[in-house]
Motif scaffolding. Structure first.
Motif, PDB file in Angstrom:
ATOM      1  N   GLN A 141     -25.624  75.615  72.485  1.00 14.00           N
ATOM      2  CA  GLN A 141     -26.619  76.553  71.973  1.00 14.00           C
ATOM      3  C   GLN A 141     -27.995  75.902  71.890  1.00 14.00           C
ATOM      4  O   GLN A 141     -29.012  76.536  72.210  1.00 14.00           O
ATOM      5  CB  GLN A 141     -26.197  77.074  70.607  1.00 14.00           C
ATOM      6  N   SER A 142     -28.033  74.639  71.449  1.00 10.90           N
ATOM      7  CA  SER A 142     -29.305  73.917  71.346  1.00 10.90           C
ATOM      8  C   SER A 142     -29.977  73.800  72.707  1.00 10.90           C
ATOM      9  O   SER A 142     -31.189  74.018  72.858  1.00 10.90           O
ATOM     10  CB  SER A 142     -29.082  72.526  70.751  1.00 10.90           C
ATOM     11  N   THR A 143     -29.168  73.447  73.724  1.00  8.58           N
ATOM     12  CA  THR A 143     -29.706  73.302  75.077  1.00  8.58           C
ATOM     13  C   THR A 143     -30.216  74.638  75.603  1.00  8.58           C
ATOM     14  O   THR A 143     -31.311  74.725  76.183  1.00  8.58           O
ATOM     15  CB  THR A 143     -28.632  72.742  76.025  1.00  8.58           C
ATOM     16  N   TRP A 144     -29.435  75.703  75.422  1.00  4.31           N
ATOM     17  CA  TRP A 144     -29.840  77.037  75.886  1.00  4.31           C
ATOM     18  C   TRP A 144     -31.139  77.463  75.218  1.00  4.31           C
ATOM     19  O   TRP A 144     -32.061  77.944  75.885  1.00  4.31           O
ATOM     20  CB  TRP A 144     -28.729  78.036  75.570  1.00  4.31           C
ATOM     21  N   PHE A 145     -31.234  77.276  73.908  1.00  2.60           N
ATOM     22  CA  PHE A 145     -32.435  77.673  73.164  1.00  2.60           C
ATOM     23  C   PHE A 145     -33.642  76.902  73.665  1.00  2.60           C
ATOM     24  O   PHE A 145     -34.693  77.490  73.953  1.00  2.60           O
ATOM     25  CB  PHE A 145     -32.218  77.425  71.672  1.00  2.60           C
ATOM     26  N   SER A 146     -33.524  75.580  73.748  1.00  9.19           N
ATOM     27  CA  SER A 146     -34.656  74.736  74.128  1.00  9.19           C
ATOM     28  C   SER A 146     -35.146  75.060  75.538  1.00  9.19           C
ATOM     29  O   SER A 146     -36.352  75.162  75.792  1.00  9.19           O
ATOM     30  CB  SER A 146     -34.266  73.261  74.018  1.00  9.19           C
ATOM     31  N   GLN A 147     -34.215  75.243  76.468  1.00  9.84           N
ATOM     32  CA  GLN A 147     -34.601  75.531  77.849  1.00  9.84           C
ATOM     33  C   GLN A 147     -35.288  76.887  77.959  1.00  9.84           C
ATOM     34  O   GLN A 147     -36.291  77.030  78.667  1.00  9.84           O
ATOM     35  CB  GLN A 147     -33.371  75.480  78.748  1.00  9.84           C
ATOM     36  N   LEU A 148     -34.777  77.881  77.245  1.00 11.38           N
ATOM     37  CA  LEU A 148     -35.377  79.203  77.302  1.00 11.38           C
ATOM     38  C   LEU A 148     -36.751  79.208  76.651  1.00 11.38           C
ATOM     39  O   LEU A 148     -37.690  79.852  77.138  1.00 11.38           O
ATOM     40  CB  LEU A 148     -34.450  80.217  76.610  1.00 11.38           C
ATOM     41  N   PHE A 149     -36.887  78.482  75.549  1.00 13.19           N
ATOM     42  CA  PHE A 149     -38.192  78.369  74.882  1.00 13.19           C
ATOM     43  C   PHE A 149     -39.207  77.727  75.830  1.00 13.19           C
ATOM     44  O   PHE A 149     -40.353  78.190  75.923  1.00 13.19           O
ATOM     45  CB  PHE A 149     -38.047  77.539  73.602  1.00 13.19           C
ATOM     46  N   ASN A 150     -38.799  76.672  76.524  1.00 11.10           N
ATOM     47  CA  ASN A 150     -39.707  75.998  77.454  1.00 11.10           C
ATOM     48  C   ASN A 150     -40.120  76.921  78.595  1.00 11.10           C
ATOM     49  O   ASN A 150     -41.277  76.900  79.036  1.00 11.10           O
ATOM     50  CB  ASN A 150     -39.049  74.738  78.017  1.00 11.10           C
ATOM     51  N   ARG A 151     -39.196  77.747  79.073  1.00 11.98           N
ATOM     52  CA  ARG A 151     -39.526  78.705  80.131  1.00 11.98           C
ATOM     53  C   ARG A 151     -40.540  79.735  79.621  1.00 11.98           C
ATOM     54  O   ARG A 151     -41.467  80.113  80.342  1.00 11.98           O
ATOM     55  CB  ARG A 151     -38.258  79.411  80.622  1.00 11.98           C
ATOM     56  N   LEU A 152     -40.368  80.182  78.377  1.00  9.85           N
ATOM     57  CA  LEU A 152     -41.338  81.110  77.791  1.00  9.85           C
ATOM     58  C   LEU A 152     -42.721  80.473  77.716  1.00  9.85           C
ATOM     59  O   LEU A 152     -43.730  81.085  78.090  1.00  9.85           O
ATOM     60  CB  LEU A 152     -40.881  81.516  76.388  1.00  9.85           C
ATOM     61  N   ALA A 153     -42.764  79.237  77.199  1.00 10.37           N
ATOM     62  CA  ALA A 153     -44.047  78.545  77.056  1.00 10.37           C
ATOM     63  C   ALA A 153     -44.725  78.350  78.411  1.00 10.37           C
ATOM     64  O   ALA A 153     -45.929  78.577  78.568  1.00 10.37           O
ATOM     65  CB  ALA A 153     -43.843  77.201  76.354  1.00 10.37           C
TER      66      ALA A 153
END
Length: 332
Positions: A16-28
């Motif tokens: 979950q941590s990896t999924w969240f972080s990667q998706l947040f980075n894509r948004l940014a």
């Protein structure tokens, strides 16, 4: 920390941590196609949205505030709204109003600009206090009440409000109660030379003509918000946050320190920031990084201190030096 209490509730899994972080980075990264050279501010804005808070930008005209609000809305497949606050703006212009429908013989509600995913409240301090207060209920509770009827705004919902730090004529200072409802306050500032050159290179493209592809939909964003509440916060870090807040109340330059709402905001934002970094636990640096954008605007300085050039940011900076953080962490 010599002992670690058991987490109070579920904690993020590594997946979950990896999924969240990667998706947040894509948004940014998607937003940074429009807002160049402002990685940290974009991430603060996204963290504010995911935490369920609102953002106050005190900045000069022409720094990209409207472009950032529109880019965030497009990236989360939401609706962007904008209100240009002026002295003659009425509360109904913000929330919406009931209009009599002659054909049906009834009053029908016409929603105002607050019924958006991202609402840009431009130059919010130019409107009268009565109109400013129209945002209070919707910012705190996610709803507006018109003629005794309650209407929910979209979820997620974030207000990005702006103030011009230069022009003070014809403005109304935001009351402390309203400032306290903004999770963070920050500034975009002018872009660095390389970003300015890139903006000039694309001068033939108007910013409002740029359309970004959505990275997530609102349901996914709600899932991210749920995960952002899960990182573990040790009791020693809660004690650290408490001591930081207490220090603001004891500072000689401060007339009114950070409220309990401000302390809650710091901890909630810190759990989101931990998830952004791909961690399932909060560390002292998370609280330190967010202390200025979350706490500084909640301070009311003594007039003599302001006259001497003391700023809320400098008070927070000194407190971070004076209040010792926990020195050890036991992994969850």
């Amino acid at each position: 920390m010599t002992s670690t209490p058991q987490p109070r509730g579920p904690v993020l899994t590594p997946e979950q941590s990896t999924w969240f972080s990667q998706l947040f980075n894509r948004l940014a990264e998607n937003i940074e196609q429009v807002v160049l050279g402002k990685d940290h501010v974009v991430r603060l804005a996204l963290a504010t949205l995911i935490t369920g808070g609102h953002l106050l930008l005190e900045d000069y005209p022409g720094t990209g505030k409207t472009s950032m609000a529109r880019a965030i809305a497009q990236s989360v497949d939401g609706k962007a709204g904008r209100i240009q606050f002026t002295p003659d703006l009425l509360p109904g212009d913000v929330t919406g109003m009931s209009v009599y429908d002659q054909s049906k013989g009834v009053f029908s509600f016409h929603p105002g600009p607050v019924f958006s995913t991202i609402l840009l409240a431009d130059e919010i301090n130019r409107a009268s206090p009565k109109t400013q207060s129209a945002l209070l209920e919707v910012m705190e509770e996610g709803r507006v009440t018109v003629d005794g009827v309650t209407h929910r705004v979209p979820d997620p919902f974030m207000v990005i409000a702006t103030q011009n730090p230069v022009e003070q004529a014809g403005t109304y200072r935001l009351p402390e109660a309203q400032l306290d409802r903004f999770l963070m306050k920050t500034t975009l500032g002018y872009p660095d030379p390389s970003s300015t050159k890139q903006i000039l290179r694309n001068a033939h493209i108007r910013s409002h003509h740029v359309e970004l592809d959505p990275v997530v939909d609102t349901r996914t964003l709600q899932e991210m918000a749920a995960l952002a509440r899960m990182p573990y916060v040790d009791d020693a870090l809660l004690d650290y946050a408490t001591r930081l807040v207490e220090a603001t109340r004891q500072a000689p330059e401060v007339r009114l320190g950070v409220s309990v709402r401000g302390a809650l905001a710091l901890v909630r934002a810190a759990t989101t920031w931990a998830a952004v970094q791909g961690r399932n636990y909060v560390i002292p640096d998370d609280l330190k990084t967010l202390a200025d954008p979350v706490l500084a605007h909640r301070l009311v300085l003594d007039p003599e201190a302001e006259f001497d050039g003391v700023s809320a940011a400098s008070v927070i900076g000194r407190i971070l030096l004076d209040v010792a953080p926990p020195t050890e962490r036991t992994p969850v």
